[in-house]
Structures are given as C-alpha cells and as structure tokens.
Scaffold this motif. Sequence first.
Motif, PDB file in Angstrom:
ATOM      1  N   SER A 244     -14.709  -4.586  -0.188  1.00  0.00           N
ATOM      2  CA  SER A 244     -13.523  -4.087   0.514  1.00  0.00           C
ATOM      3  C   SER A 244     -13.109  -5.012   1.657  1.00  0.00           C
ATOM      4  N   LYS A 245     -14.017  -5.912   2.054  1.00  0.00           N
ATOM      5  CA  LYS A 245     -13.705  -6.798   3.186  1.00  0.00           C
ATOM      6  C   LYS A 245     -13.932  -8.273   2.875  1.00  0.00           C
ATOM      7  N   SER A 246     -14.480  -8.600   1.713  1.00  0.00           N
ATOM      8  CA  SER A 246     -14.802  -9.992   1.424  1.00  0.00           C
ATOM      9  C   SER A 246     -14.785 -10.263  -0.077  1.00  0.00           C
TER      10      SER A 246
ATOM     11  N   ASN B 244      -4.491  -8.632   6.558  1.00  0.00           N
ATOM     12  CA  ASN B 244      -5.385  -9.000   5.464  1.00  0.00           C
ATOM     13  C   ASN B 244      -4.864  -8.491   4.126  1.00  0.00           C
TER      14      ASN B 244
ATOM     15  N   GLU C 284      -6.136  -7.880   0.237  1.00  0.00           N
ATOM     16  CA  GLU C 284      -7.383  -7.704  -0.507  1.00  0.00           C
ATOM     17  C   GLU C 284      -7.220  -8.205  -1.942  1.00  0.00           C
TER      18      GLU C 284
END
Length: 231
Positions: free
Chosen positions: A71-73, A154, A156
């Motif tokens: 979810s972040k990387s 950001n 995703e």
Amino acid sequence: MKQLNILVVEDERNILKVIKAYLEKEGYTIFTAEDGEKALEIFNNEEIHLIILDLMLPKLSGEKVCTTIRSKSNIPIIMLTAKVEEDNKIEGLSIGADDYVTKPFSPRELVSRVKALIRRSYNSSSPLAEKLVFNNGNLEIDINKMIVKKKKRNVELTSNEFKVLTALLTKPGQVFSREQLIEMAFGYEYEGFDRTIDTHIKNIRQKIEDDAKNPTYIITVYGVGYKFGGI
C-alpha cells in the motif's frame, strides 16, 4: 549499484539461517524477522531493496504484511511458503508478490530468483536519473524508492505497472514494441501474453494522466507500440 539490503521474514530459524548465509555469500546485507510485526518495524526503519516473505507467520500473517507494504511501496517481494496449491500462488501474486517459491526449495534457486528480480527491478536498462520530474513538477518519479507522485500526491502503481513505466523511461521518446517492454520489464521467462502490456498501460494512464484518453506521458504509436512523451 550500491549495497543492497534484503529483508528475510521467516519463523523457522533453520530456514532463516540458510537463506541468510546463502544471500550474504552473494554480497547482500541481510535483515531478518521471525514475525510479521517485526518485519514491518524493520521495513519502516531501514532502507530495504527486496523482501523474502513467508506466508505463515506469528503475530501478523505474511498476506497482511504484504498488503501493508504494497500500500506504500513497490519494493520487490518474493513469497516463501509451504502452501503448494495453485489458488495460494494466485492469491500471493494478486496481493502484490512478484514471485513465489514453495517449500522445500533449493537455496540456489532462491538466490537465482533474487538476482533475477533485482536485475529486473533495479539494474535492467536503468533510467538516466534516479529522480525524474516532468511537466514542471506535474509528475515526479523516484526510481530508487519506487515512488510516483502526480501533482505532489502519491500515486499507487502496482509493482508490474512501475516496471513497465520504468522500462519506458529508459529512453524517453523511443518507441518500444510490446515484446520489448515485456522483456525489459519482466524478463525472458515471463509467461503472460503481449496484450497484458496494454492492460498495464491503460492502468498507468488512469493513474498518472490528467486525461487518460488524450495522454501526455504514455503515447501509443499505432502498429508499433508505446513511447514516453513527458518533458
């Protein structure tokens, strides 16, 4: 490329020691965790370039760890598990894993898969710069951290979408065929269809373009393939 850090998440200590020994022999720096909570703690506090992640973990499952990280990387993730059923493999890939190894496994094979995934993710035809900015900051791409921002927010992208985008960024303005993009993004052993690239391109456009039907960044060259057109 600089020293690469690999996080190995495995609750069976004997397996953990073997993996650590084989990877250290290849020159990687290894971080280890025996449960899901520790894995996330290390990921959040260290610069990790690839994760080998067991599914059956105490405290927090491998699936939960994977979805949280994803979810972040877009960091490369290899799932490691005793679950051999096809449905389990499909589930692991669907939540964001890049590769899947079942137990028992050959440490040599695992090392080979690590090298191949690192090569595809970081070394294969790398873009000219680590941080790229287009259209006066409308689109920002950090290659090393695998972060994409549109208008400072950001975006995703999945791991595979990021690989396709990075492949296009190796030579902005050059037209790549679908077959070339598959080879650059996924390697020779990719078993998908060339039209899979079209799906990835469509998804990327929806995420980074102001108008996906009239793209600024990923341009279709009819009858040939795609090129990156950002400036």
